[in-house]
Each structure stands twice: as C-alpha cells, then as structure tokens.
Design a protein around this motif. Structure first.
Motif, short mmCIF file in Angstrom:
data_model
loop_
_atom_site.label_atom_id
_atom_site.label_comp_id
_atom_site.label_asym_id
_atom_site.label_seq_id
_atom_site.Cartn_x
_atom_site.Cartn_y
_atom_site.Cartn_z
N THR A 1 -39.67 -3.31 -5.44
CA THR A 1 -40.83 -4.18 -5.25
C THR A 1 -41.92 -3.45 -4.47
OG1 THR A 1 -39.45 -6.15 -5.33
CG2 THR A 1 -41.58 -6.39 -4.29
N THR A 2 -41.56 -2.73 -3.42
CA THR A 2 -42.52 -1.98 -2.63
C THR A 2 -43.20 -0.92 -3.49
OG1 THR A 2 -41.23 -2.35 -0.63
CG2 THR A 2 -42.80 -0.54 -0.58
N LYS A 3 -42.42 -0.22 -4.29
CA LYS A 3 -42.96 0.80 -5.19
C LYS A 3 -43.92 0.17 -6.19
CE LYS A 3 -41.41 4.13 -8.64
NZ LYS A 3 -40.28 4.53 -9.47
N ASP A 4 -43.50 -0.95 -6.77
CA ASP A 4 -44.34 -1.63 -7.76
C ASP A 4 -45.58 -2.23 -7.11
OD1 ASP A 4 -42.89 -1.04 -10.07
OD2 ASP A 4 -41.54 -2.73 -9.78
N ARG A 5 -45.44 -2.77 -5.91
CA ARG A 5 -46.61 -3.33 -5.21
C ARG A 5 -47.64 -2.23 -4.98
NH1 ARG A 5 -49.26 -4.53 -0.54
NH2 ARG A 5 -49.78 -6.71 -0.20
N THR A 6 -47.18 -1.08 -4.55
CA THR A 6 -48.08 0.06 -4.34
C THR A 6 -48.75 0.47 -5.66
OG1 THR A 6 -46.76 0.85 -2.48
CG2 THR A 6 -48.19 2.47 -3.54
N LYS B 1 -52.82 -11.67 -1.90
CA LYS B 1 -51.40 -11.90 -2.21
C LYS B 1 -51.00 -11.09 -3.43
CE LYS B 1 -48.55 -15.97 -2.93
NZ LYS B 1 -48.58 -17.40 -3.16
N VAL B 2 -49.82 -10.49 -3.36
CA VAL B 2 -49.17 -9.88 -4.52
C VAL B 2 -47.78 -10.48 -4.56
CG1 VAL B 2 -48.31 -7.75 -5.59
CG2 VAL B 2 -50.46 -7.70 -4.28
N GLU B 3 -47.49 -11.20 -5.63
CA GLU B 3 -46.20 -11.88 -5.73
C GLU B 3 -45.54 -11.51 -7.06
OE1 GLU B 3 -44.86 -16.47 -6.31
OE2 GLU B 3 -46.21 -16.05 -4.63
N PHE B 4 -44.28 -11.11 -6.99
CA PHE B 4 -43.55 -10.74 -8.20
C PHE B 4 -42.88 -11.97 -8.81
CE2 PHE B 4 -44.25 -6.84 -6.05
CZ PHE B 4 -44.57 -5.98 -7.09
N LEU B 5 -43.18 -12.20 -10.08
CA LEU B 5 -42.62 -13.33 -10.81
C LEU B 5 -41.35 -12.92 -11.54
CD1 LEU B 5 -46.02 -14.55 -12.29
CD2 LEU B 5 -44.91 -15.27 -10.16
N ALA B 6 -41.25 -11.65 -11.87
CA ALA B 6 -40.09 -11.04 -12.52
C ALA B 6 -40.22 -9.54 -12.26
CB ALA B 6 -40.09 -11.33 -14.02
N LYS B 7 -39.23 -8.76 -12.68
CA LYS B 7 -39.30 -7.32 -12.40
C LYS B 7 -40.47 -6.65 -13.10
CE LYS B 7 -36.22 -5.74 -16.01
NZ LYS B 7 -35.33 -4.70 -16.42
N ASP B 8 -40.99 -7.29 -14.17
CA ASP B 8 -42.09 -6.68 -14.92
C ASP B 8 -43.34 -7.56 -14.95
OD1 ASP B 8 -41.03 -8.68 -16.51
OD2 ASP B 8 -41.21 -7.54 -18.36
N LEU C 1 -50.26 -9.45 -14.01
CA LEU C 1 -50.02 -8.08 -14.45
C LEU C 1 -48.63 -8.00 -15.05
CD1 LEU C 1 -51.81 -7.75 -11.57
CD2 LEU C 1 -51.73 -5.41 -12.39
N ARG C 2 -48.49 -7.13 -16.04
CA ARG C 2 -47.20 -6.83 -16.65
C ARG C 2 -46.97 -5.34 -16.61
NH1 ARG C 2 -47.20 -8.93 -22.42
NH2 ARG C 2 -45.76 -7.20 -22.61
N LYS C 3 -45.72 -4.98 -16.43
CA LYS C 3 -45.35 -3.57 -16.51
C LYS C 3 -45.05 -3.27 -17.97
CE LYS C 3 -42.82 -0.30 -13.72
NZ LYS C 3 -41.77 -0.17 -12.70
N ILE C 4 -45.94 -2.48 -18.58
CA ILE C 4 -45.85 -2.17 -20.01
C ILE C 4 -45.70 -0.67 -20.16
CG2 ILE C 4 -47.09 -2.29 -22.22
CD1 ILE C 4 -48.64 -4.72 -20.98
N ASP C 5 -44.62 -0.25 -20.79
CA ASP C 5 -44.33 1.18 -20.96
C ASP C 5 -44.41 1.92 -19.62
OD1 ASP C 5 -43.99 0.82 -23.72
OD2 ASP C 5 -46.13 1.14 -24.10
#
Length: 142
Positions: A21-26, A95-102, A127-131
C-alpha cells in the motif's frame, strides 16, 4: 506453539500488505506530481499521461460527463489553449484510499494561479493499476 506460528504468519502478511500500500500510494502521488509538472510546463500531452488512454476514461466537469482519452484531451486544449491560460497548478491531496489492490480513490484540491485570476476547486479520482501502472480512470473535478 501453533498459535504463535499462525500469529507470526498473519503479521508477516499484514506487513507485506502495508508495504504494498505504501509503495502504491507513493506511485499514485508520483502520477499526480508528473501531471502537475507537465501542466506547469504547458505540456498537455505530458499531463494526459496520468490518464487511462481508453475510450472508457470518464471525466466529469462543469459541462457534465466526457468519455474517452482523446475527447478529454481535446476539451482540455479548448479550455486551456496556451501556457497563459494553463497558469501554475498546485494540488492539495486530502486522501488516498485503497478500495482493492488495484483500485484507489483520491480526494484533493486544485489551485490555478494565472495573471488575472486564481480559479480553484476539488477533485475526486478513481485510479486503477493497469499493466503495473496506476492510471486515472475517472476524474470528477469541480
């Protein structure tokens, strides 16, 4: 003994999730900072790199919903035809909140300093993590 092992394993996984989560938030904050820098250079194409390059991209602004990356770019170019109209952009991330891993939700403010005015407002992003890359798939700015 078995209980200690289970607790240890759960803690190990919890730490991995937090680290991710920290890595993705960054990474998400870097996407937004890269957009801001592109905007402030007057480079709309660079700014648009943070958006999902798809006909399914959704942008909602004062004129209602717009679908598609190209249409969003065209609207930005029409509304901000030159560097002077673009001004100097700053963001305030609330705010940055994760709804799922992607998937992540971002709430923030925007401020545009220009020679004759200083418009400002708020935005919500999905936002979505795509590829392996975080991309804005929905932007609602007011």
């Amino acid at each position: 003994m078995m209980r200690k092992i289970i607790v240890f394993i759960l803690l190990a996984f919890a730490n991995t999730a937090i680290a991710q989560t920290t890595k993705d938030r960054t990474a998400i904050l870097e996407v937004l900072e890269n957009q801001r820098q592109g905007w402030n250079k007057g480079d709309m194409e660079h700014y648009m790199k943070g958006y999902w390059k798809s006909d399914s991209l959704l942008f909602v602004g004062k004129n209602g919903p717009t679908y598609g990356w190209q249409k969003t770019l065209d609207n930005y170019k029409k509304g901000y035809p030159d560097k002077s109209a673009m001004g100097f952009l700053t963001f305030g991330i609330k705010k940055v909140e994760f709804l799922a891993k992607d998937k992540a939700f971002v709430l923030g403010s925007w401020n545009l300093k220009r020679e004759k005015d200083e418009p400002k407002g708020y935005f919500t992003l999905l936002l979505r993590k795509i590829d392996g890359e975080w991309k804005v798939v929905v932007d609602h700015s007011s």
